[in-house]
Write an enzyme that holds these catalytic residues in place. Structure first.
Site, PDB file in Angstrom:
ATOM      1  N   ARG A 140      28.920  33.484  60.789  1.00 28.91           N
ATOM      2  CA  ARG A 140      29.315  32.559  61.847  1.00 28.91           C
ATOM      3  C   ARG A 140      29.842  33.309  63.072  1.00 28.91           C
ATOM      4  O   ARG A 140      29.656  32.882  64.203  1.00 28.91           O
ATOM      5  CB  ARG A 140      30.361  31.581  61.316  1.00 28.91           C
ATOM      6  CG  ARG A 140      29.859  30.672  60.197  1.00 28.91           C
ATOM      7  CD  ARG A 140      30.963  29.771  59.684  1.00 28.91           C
ATOM      8  NE  ARG A 140      30.520  28.885  58.603  1.00 28.91           N
ATOM      9  CZ  ARG A 140      30.575  29.193  57.328  1.00 28.91           C
ATOM     10  NH1 ARG A 140      31.042  30.376  56.943  1.00 28.91           N
ATOM     11  NH2 ARG A 140      30.160  28.347  56.406  1.00 28.91           N
ATOM     12  N   ASP A 202      35.240  23.789  53.330  1.00 27.77           N
ATOM     13  CA  ASP A 202      35.479  24.865  52.358  1.00 27.77           C
ATOM     14  C   ASP A 202      36.382  24.363  51.233  1.00 27.77           C
ATOM     15  O   ASP A 202      36.154  24.658  50.054  1.00 27.77           O
ATOM     16  CB  ASP A 202      36.137  26.066  53.039  1.00 27.77           C
ATOM     17  CG  ASP A 202      35.423  26.503  54.299  1.00 27.77           C
ATOM     18  OD1 ASP A 202      34.889  27.619  54.333  1.00 27.77           O
ATOM     19  OD2 ASP A 202      35.406  25.717  55.260  1.00 27.77           O
ATOM     20  N   ARG A 205      34.505  22.146  48.917  1.00 26.24           N
ATOM     21  CA  ARG A 205      33.669  22.943  48.014  1.00 26.24           C
ATOM     22  C   ARG A 205      34.500  23.531  46.882  1.00 26.24           C
ATOM     23  O   ARG A 205      34.056  23.563  45.725  1.00 26.24           O
ATOM     24  CB  ARG A 205      32.983  24.056  48.810  1.00 26.24           C
ATOM     25  CG  ARG A 205      31.884  23.556  49.744  1.00 26.24           C
ATOM     26  CD  ARG A 205      31.478  24.599  50.766  1.00 26.24           C
ATOM     27  NE  ARG A 205      30.334  24.157  51.568  1.00 26.24           N
ATOM     28  CZ  ARG A 205      30.024  24.614  52.764  1.00 26.24           C
ATOM     29  NH1 ARG A 205      30.793  25.549  53.336  1.00 26.24           N
ATOM     30  NH2 ARG A 205      28.968  24.163  53.416  1.00 26.24           N
ATOM     31  N   HIS A 229      37.144  29.611  58.958  1.00 27.74           N
ATOM     32  CA  HIS A 229      36.007  28.912  58.355  1.00 27.74           C
ATOM     33  C   HIS A 229      34.871  29.927  58.306  1.00 27.74           C
ATOM     34  O   HIS A 229      34.015  29.996  59.172  1.00 27.74           O
ATOM     35  CB  HIS A 229      35.611  27.701  59.200  1.00 27.74           C
ATOM     36  CG  HIS A 229      34.334  27.037  58.732  1.00 27.74           C
ATOM     37  ND1 HIS A 229      34.122  26.670  57.429  1.00 27.74           N
ATOM     38  CD2 HIS A 229      33.193  26.705  59.402  1.00 27.74           C
ATOM     39  CE1 HIS A 229      32.924  26.129  57.307  1.00 27.74           C
ATOM     40  NE2 HIS A 229      32.342  26.143  58.504  1.00 27.74           N
TER      41      HIS A 229
END
Length: 369
Positions: A140, A202, A205, A229
């Protein structure tokens, strides 16, 4: 009757005072995006329930469409504006018509679509998903330069048409894009009113992986991943609860199984991108969850991206995900999550890595002002 009523009032007031003291001890005021701006107290807004509000989503890629679908399916707002760049105008028109034709299956919502920002006028919430998509195998953080330019073009238009809107940043890298959005908005824009989706996905998850291993509903797993993140995220194992029971006993070390779970969380997005080319449904659901918290002023506590300077020993103007109370004004309060020394050290390392990437663009914006 009057005596009883007075007793009840005193009882409620005493609890309110007690809980206000708890709040002052365990949470802090939102932090302005840079130390040159004084930290001001936030206005206190009473809880409310707003049934008909306007949301604008900027960027109609797969993530933006996932957000639209989730917001419509949850009947969150009365008006929904879709914005994308001019070359995508034909596809945007088709997407809007497709959503409009499903109006018989959700709460009546006015759906607008344009490459011009005037359709976003007087939005209560603006969600920014626009940006260059993450490629298979790409981190990212590598997106930062390209997407920083896009954010620089979007923010003036958003503020022009909706100067009082709360703004949610989804574009990657989420934490740095949130920091840049705040800086572009300037010192007069209320601190905390721009926030990023951070590690809410996150954390979901993480909850799902733990729940699957225990054959439980994920909503019975309570815990956070904080920080970036991205690859340097920090699982706060010391605070994870299964129902009301702690996952780890005090002082119990993190074993290889838990480390493997965290690695699976980090790899989750990459797995989906490798399989289908993008992620959209889970992030869309998490955005809708936060949008509902904003428009209904729910004061939901979620790990979203906000300025953490002065917290956990972090000195830079970095934005990281930490548990925050989310309401109509964005981040209302930032919760102080108890961390072990190891967790705090890992969070500080994450902050330093993020700052090294953010610093050149941050300084470039300074030189332009």
């Amino acid at each position: 009757m009057n005596v009883l009523l007075k007793c009840v009032v005193r009882y409620v007031v005493s609890f309110e005072l007690d809980f206000k003291g708890w709040r002052e001890r365990n949470t802090v005021n939102t932090v302005p995006y840079t130390s040159s701006i004084p930290q001001l107290p936030r206005d206190t807004h009473p809880l409310g329930n707003f049934n008909s509000k306007k949301i604008t989503v900027v960027g109609m890629g797969q993530v933006g469409l996932g957000c639209i679908a989730s917001i419509l399916n949850q009947d969150i707002c009365g008006t929904l504006a879709m914005i994308d760049i001019a070359p995508a105008a034909k596809k945007l028109e088709g997407e809007a018509k497709d959503f409009q034709q499903g109006g018989g299956f959700h709460q009546t919502a006015t759906i607008l679509a344009s490459s011009s920002y005037d359709v976003s006028e007087k939005s209560d919430l603006v969600i920014i998903t626009a940006g260059v998509p993450q490629k298979p195998g790409e981190s990212r953080l590598s997106l930062v330069e390209r997407n920083a330019k896009i954010m620089g073009a979007i923010m003036p238009e958003v503020l022009r048409y909706s100067p009082k809107a709360t703004i949610m940043i989804v574009s990657n890298p989420c934490d740095i894009m949130t920091a840049l959005a705040c800086k572009l908005a300037g010192p007069d824009f209320p601190q905390g009113k721009i926030f990023g989706t951070g590690t809410i996905l996150d954390s979901s998850r993480l909850q799902c992986l733990i729940a699957q291993s225990m054959d439980l509903d994920p909503r019975n797993v309570h815990g956070y991943i904080i920080g970036e993140h991205g690859d340097s995220s920090v699982p706060v194992w010391s605070s994870v609860r299964i129902g009301a029971l702690p996952l780890l006993a005090p002082g119990q070390p993190v074993d290889d199984t838990l480390k493997a779970i965290h690695k699976a969380v980090i790899d989750s997005a990459y797995d989906v991108i490798n399989l289908k080319g993008y992620t959209n449904w889970a992030i869309g659901m998490s955005v809708a969850y936060l949008a509902k918290a904003v428009l209904n002023d729910n004061r939901t506590i979620s790990p979203v991206s906000t300025c953490v300077r002065g917290l956990y020993g972090i000195e830079e103007d970095v934005f990281l995900a930490v548990p925050c109370s989310i309401g109509s004004q964005g981040v209302q309060r930032v919760a102080i999550l108890p961390l072990t020394p190891e967790e705090e050290a890992t969070l500080q390392k994450s902050a330093k890595g993020l700052w090294e990437v953010q610093k050149p663009i941050w300084e470039q914006l300074d030189s332009q002002n």
